[in-house]
Design a protein around this motif. Structure first.
Motif, PDB file in Angstrom:
ATOM      1  N   ILE A 180     -37.648  -4.951 -44.385  1.00 20.31           N
ATOM      2  CA  ILE A 180     -36.274  -5.035 -43.873  1.00 20.31           C
ATOM      3  C   ILE A 180     -36.164  -6.266 -42.974  1.00 20.31           C
ATOM      4  CG2 ILE A 180     -34.445  -3.883 -42.537  1.00 20.31           C
ATOM      5  CD1 ILE A 180     -35.161  -2.161 -44.890  1.00 20.31           C
ATOM      6  N   ASN A 181     -35.185  -7.099 -43.248  1.00 23.60           N
ATOM      7  CA  ASN A 181     -34.866  -8.206 -42.355  1.00 23.60           C
ATOM      8  C   ASN A 181     -34.651  -7.640 -40.946  1.00 23.60           C
ATOM      9  OD1 ASN A 181     -33.589 -10.266 -40.904  1.00 23.60           O
ATOM     10  ND2 ASN A 181     -32.342 -10.930 -42.657  1.00 23.60           N
ATOM     11  N   TRP A 182     -35.381  -8.151 -39.971  1.00 23.53           N
ATOM     12  CA  TRP A 182     -35.324  -7.593 -38.613  1.00 23.53           C
ATOM     13  C   TRP A 182     -33.884  -7.504 -38.106  1.00 23.53           C
ATOM     14  CZ3 TRP A 182     -33.408 -10.119 -34.244  1.00 23.53           C
ATOM     15  CH2 TRP A 182     -33.073 -11.467 -34.434  1.00 23.53           C
ATOM     16  N   ALA A 183     -33.055  -8.452 -38.535  1.00 23.44           N
ATOM     17  CA  ALA A 183     -31.672  -8.490 -38.043  1.00 23.44           C
ATOM     18  C   ALA A 183     -30.865  -7.279 -38.522  1.00 23.44           C
ATOM     19  CB  ALA A 183     -30.991  -9.783 -38.496  1.00 23.44           C
ATOM     20  N   HIS A 184     -31.329  -6.658 -39.629  1.00 22.29           N
ATOM     21  CA  HIS A 184     -30.602  -5.515 -40.200  1.00 22.29           C
ATOM     22  C   HIS A 184     -31.288  -4.188 -39.911  1.00 22.29           C
ATOM     23  CE1 HIS A 184     -27.735  -8.061 -42.211  1.00 22.29           C
ATOM     24  NE2 HIS A 184     -28.715  -8.800 -42.664  1.00 22.29           N
ATOM     25  N   PHE A 185     -32.331  -4.225 -39.092  1.00 21.48           N
ATOM     26  CA  PHE A 185     -33.082  -3.004 -38.792  1.00 21.48           C
ATOM     27  C   PHE A 185     -32.476  -2.338 -37.567  1.00 21.48           C
ATOM     28  CE2 PHE A 185     -36.680  -0.447 -37.359  1.00 21.48           C
ATOM     29  CZ  PHE A 185     -37.196   0.029 -38.552  1.00 21.48           C
ATOM     30  N   GLY A 186     -32.015  -1.099 -37.719  1.00 19.69           N
ATOM     31  CA  GLY A 186     -31.402  -0.389 -36.600  1.00 19.69           C
ATOM     32  C   GLY A 186     -29.984  -0.860 -36.347  1.00 19.69           C
ATOM     33  N   GLU A 187     -29.435  -0.410 -35.225  1.00 16.07           N
ATOM     34  CA  GLU A 187     -28.062  -0.762 -34.871  1.00 16.07           C
ATOM     35  C   GLU A 187     -28.057  -2.031 -34.024  1.00 16.07           C
ATOM     36  OE1 GLU A 187     -25.651   3.430 -34.450  1.00 16.07           O
ATOM     37  OE2 GLU A 187     -27.148   2.949 -32.929  1.00 16.07           O
ATOM     38  N   SER A 188     -27.056  -2.856 -34.261  1.00 10.44           N
ATOM     39  CA  SER A 188     -26.955  -4.072 -33.462  1.00 10.44           C
ATOM     40  C   SER A 188     -25.511  -4.555 -33.484  1.00 10.44           C
ATOM     41  CB  SER A 188     -27.857  -5.169 -34.052  1.00 10.44           C
ATOM     42  OG  SER A 188     -27.304  -5.637 -35.267  1.00 10.44           O
ATOM     43  N   ASP A 189     -25.248  -5.660 -32.757  1.00 10.53           N
ATOM     44  CA  ASP A 189     -23.900  -6.232 -32.791  1.00 10.53           C
ATOM     45  C   ASP A 189     -23.837  -7.429 -33.738  1.00 10.53           C
ATOM     46  OD1 ASP A 189     -25.408  -7.967 -31.361  1.00 10.53           O
ATOM     47  OD2 ASP A 189     -24.265  -7.790 -29.479  1.00 10.53           O
ATOM     48  N   LEU A 190     -24.764  -7.440 -34.708  1.00  4.80           N
ATOM     49  CA  LEU A 190     -24.764  -8.496 -35.725  1.00  4.80           C
ATOM     50  C   LEU A 190     -23.413  -8.567 -36.439  1.00  4.80           C
ATOM     51  CD1 LEU A 190     -26.806 -10.398 -37.371  1.00  4.80           C
ATOM     52  CD2 LEU A 190     -26.899  -8.511 -39.004  1.00  4.80           C
ATOM     53  N   GLU A 191     -22.937  -9.784 -36.673  1.00  4.06           N
ATOM     54  CA  GLU A 191     -21.705  -9.969 -37.456  1.00  4.06           C
ATOM     55  C   GLU A 191     -21.932  -9.508 -38.886  1.00  4.06           C
ATOM     56  OE1 GLU A 191     -18.750 -12.201 -36.573  1.00  4.06           O
ATOM     57  OE2 GLU A 191     -19.391 -11.664 -34.548  1.00  4.06           O
ATOM     58  N   GLY A 192     -20.853  -9.101 -39.549  1.00  4.17           N
ATOM     59  CA  GLY A 192     -20.965  -8.711 -40.954  1.00  4.17           C
ATOM     60  C   GLY A 192     -21.064  -7.210 -41.095  1.00  4.17           C
ATOM     61  N   GLY A 193     -21.213  -6.759 -42.319  1.00  6.92           N
ATOM     62  CA  GLY A 193     -21.079  -5.331 -42.601  1.00  6.92           C
ATOM     63  C   GLY A 193     -22.363  -4.523 -42.542  1.00  6.92           C
ATOM     64  N   HIS A 194     -23.464  -5.134 -42.120  1.00  6.82           N
ATOM     65  CA  HIS A 194     -24.755  -4.436 -42.244  1.00  6.82           C
ATOM     66  C   HIS A 194     -25.477  -4.358 -40.905  1.00  6.82           C
ATOM     67  CE1 HIS A 194     -24.033  -4.706 -46.551  1.00  6.82           C
ATOM     68  NE2 HIS A 194     -23.727  -5.971 -46.342  1.00  6.82           N
ATOM     69  N   ASN A 195     -24.861  -3.642 -39.970  1.00 11.64           N
ATOM     70  CA  ASN A 195     -25.420  -3.578 -38.620  1.00 11.64           C
ATOM     71  C   ASN A 195     -25.539  -2.144 -38.100  1.00 11.64           C
ATOM     72  OD1 ASN A 195     -22.759  -2.976 -38.268  1.00 11.64           O
ATOM     73  ND2 ASN A 195     -22.253  -4.819 -37.093  1.00 11.64           N
ATOM     74  N   LEU A 196     -25.502  -1.167 -39.020  1.00 11.61           N
ATOM     75  CA  LEU A 196     -25.580   0.236 -38.588  1.00 11.61           C
ATOM     76  C   LEU A 196     -26.824   0.943 -39.126  1.00 11.61           C
ATOM     77  CD1 LEU A 196     -21.805   1.190 -39.071  1.00 11.61           C
ATOM     78  CD2 LEU A 196     -22.994   0.710 -36.909  1.00 11.61           C
ATOM     79  N   GLY A 197     -27.779   0.186 -39.602  1.00 13.40           N
ATOM     80  CA  GLY A 197     -29.066   0.779 -39.978  1.00 13.40           C
ATOM     81  C   GLY A 197     -29.124   1.348 -41.384  1.00 13.40           C
ATOM     82  N   ARG A 198     -28.131   1.025 -42.216  1.00 15.85           N
ATOM     83  CA  ARG A 198     -28.120   1.607 -43.570  1.00 15.85           C
ATOM     84  C   ARG A 198     -28.948   0.797 -44.567  1.00 15.85           C
ATOM     85  NH1 ARG A 198     -23.371   4.617 -42.562  1.00 15.85           N
ATOM     86  NH2 ARG A 198     -24.127   6.750 -42.397  1.00 15.85           N
ATOM     87  N   THR A 199     -29.425  -0.380 -44.188  1.00 19.17           N
ATOM     88  CA  THR A 199     -30.301  -1.119 -45.110  1.00 19.17           C
ATOM     89  C   THR A 199     -31.560  -0.294 -45.380  1.00 19.17           C
ATOM     90  OG1 THR A 199     -29.459  -3.224 -44.285  1.00 19.17           O
ATOM     91  CG2 THR A 199     -31.539  -3.291 -45.477  1.00 19.17           C
ATOM     92  N   LEU A 200     -32.097   0.322 -44.359  1.00 21.15           N
ATOM     93  CA  LEU A 200     -33.296   1.154 -44.572  1.00 21.15           C
ATOM     94  C   LEU A 200     -32.960   2.409 -45.388  1.00 21.15           C
ATOM     95  CD1 LEU A 200     -36.292   1.660 -44.169  1.00 21.15           C
ATOM     96  CD2 LEU A 200     -35.750   2.733 -41.959  1.00 21.15           C
ATOM     97  N   THR A 201     -31.803   3.005 -45.142  1.00 18.20           N
ATOM     98  CA  THR A 201     -31.405   4.167 -45.946  1.00 18.20           C
ATOM     99  C   THR A 201     -31.405   3.806 -47.434  1.00 18.20           C
ATOM    100  OG1 THR A 201     -29.992   4.888 -44.113  1.00 18.20           O
ATOM    101  CG2 THR A 201     -29.569   5.877 -46.285  1.00 18.20           C
ATOM    102  N   HIS A 202     -30.848   2.649 -47.766  1.00 16.77           N
ATOM    103  CA  HIS A 202     -30.768   2.167 -49.148  1.00 16.77           C
ATOM    104  C   HIS A 202     -32.167   1.868 -49.713  1.00 16.77           C
ATOM    105  CE1 HIS A 202     -28.867  -0.564 -52.302  1.00 16.77           C
ATOM    106  NE2 HIS A 202     -30.078  -1.092 -52.247  1.00 16.77           N
ATOM    107  N   GLU A 203     -32.961   1.115 -48.975  1.00 16.42           N
ATOM    108  CA  GLU A 203     -34.281   0.724 -49.497  1.00 16.42           C
ATOM    109  C   GLU A 203     -35.199   1.947 -49.634  1.00 16.42           C
ATOM    110  OE1 GLU A 203     -34.666  -2.094 -50.802  1.00 16.42           O
ATOM    111  OE2 GLU A 203     -32.967  -3.146 -49.909  1.00 16.42           O
ATOM    112  N   MET A 204     -35.060   2.894 -48.736  1.00 15.42           N
ATOM    113  CA  MET A 204     -35.850   4.126 -48.869  1.00 15.42           C
ATOM    114  C   MET A 204     -35.457   4.860 -50.146  1.00 15.42           C
ATOM    115  SD  MET A 204     -38.313   5.838 -47.442  1.00 15.42           S
ATOM    116  CE  MET A 204     -38.404   5.438 -45.676  1.00 15.42           C
TER     117      MET A 204
END
Ligand SMILES: [Zn+2]
Length: 297
Positions: A180-204
């Motif tokens: 997982i790209n560190w920027a998309h891991f967990g919750e953050s204030d990253l711009e764009g639609g992928h900042n709520l930790g769902r990248t891991l849900t998908h990859e899992m």
């Protein structure tokens, strides 16, 4: 719940803690998070804080258990509780206590030349736990301009499920897991639609045997799940639209590329595939009895 017998003096008392559990087994899987970082202080940049990692695992459980009162809850008629849960490992491969987090400063020049040119093998050379007993998750210290371009990737299981050949597979006996790209891991204030930790849900989902809802971009076989409406191209939209056969695309499915805030559904057929993998696939079914979940006694 305690169940009291009636009338007799020596009433049997059930103290079985499972009495109040919902019906059905819960699959508990141990994970290890390898934080591959650039040498920052813990909690800075790519060297993610313990809190952010723990919150990510909590999100994973909210999503997989469809927990009420969280973003992972849905009332979709085809949506379900996967009855799969994840715990940060409590015991490392040597039987020592751990918080399930390993940190490694990544210096790619330290790789021997004979390491195959895949990120699984490269990160795995530096940090990897036996995949018979742990799900390996690496956070990748990609440059900031990779954010929203490269989110994550995962190897798939060995199975006789239809669509198995579409998974990325590890080398025989090689490193496998989820990156997982560190920027998309967990919750953050990253711009764009992928900042709520769902990248891991998908990859899992991939790691446990799910394909994208669009499969190989055709309406016929698709993702081999009857209850995910067929669609013949990548699903990124956050507004409803029509896919194959005049059916509305299930934009809320976790196996899309839709924004994190839109996703909250695994369907019953997807859950069946994951359960099949957990009951049949090498290096998946063995996770169910892994000592990695247990406190060191
Ligand atoms: Zn994917």
């Amino acid at each position: 719940m305690l169940l009291w017998g009636s009338c007799t003096e020596k009433s049997p008392i059930s103290d079985n803690p499972n009495d109040s559990d919902p019906p059905g087994e819960v699959y508990v899987l141990p994970v290890v998070v390898h934080v591959m970082h650039n040498g920052e202080e813990i909690g800075t940049g790519t060297n993610l804080s313990v809190e952010r990692i723990e919150r990510q695992i909590e999100i994973l459980n909210e999503d997989y258990r469809r927990k009420e009162g969280t973003r992972g809850y849905n009332e979709h008629p085809d949506g379900g509780d996967t009855r799969i849960e994840f715990v940060l490992a409590r015991q490392d491969p040597d039987g020592n206590p751990t918080n399930g987090i390993v940190r490694h400063k990544l210096v790619i020049e330290d790789l021997p030349e004979n390491i195959p040119n895949t990120e699984y093998e490269q990160y795995g050379y530096f940090s990897f736990w036996d995949s018979e007993r742990y799900i390996n998750i690496w956070t990748a210290p990609y440059p900031e301009d990779f954010a929203n371009l490269l989110l994550g990737k995962a190897t798939g299981p060995d199975s006789d499920l239809p669509g198995d050949s579409l998974f990325q597979k590890p080398f025989d006996g090689g490193a496998e897991g989820i990156i997982i790209n560190w920027a998309h891991f967990g919750e953050s204030d990253l711009e764009g639609g992928h900042n709520l930790g769902r990248t891991l849900t998908h990859e899992m989902g991939h790691y446990l045997g799910l394909l994208h809802t669009w499969g190989t971009n055709e309406c016929e076989t698709n993702d081999y799940c009857e209850d995910t409406p067929a669609v013949d191209s990548v699903v990124r939209n956050s507004e409803p639209y029509i896919g194959c056969n005049g059916e509305e695309v299930m934009i809320a499915n976790y196996m899309n590329y839709t924004p994190d805030r839109v996703m909250n559904v695994f369907t019953n057929d997807q859950i069946d595939r994951m359960h099949y993998v957990l009951e049949n696939s090498p290096r998946r079914t063995s996770l169910l009895t892994s000592p990695g979940k247990d406190e060191v006694k």
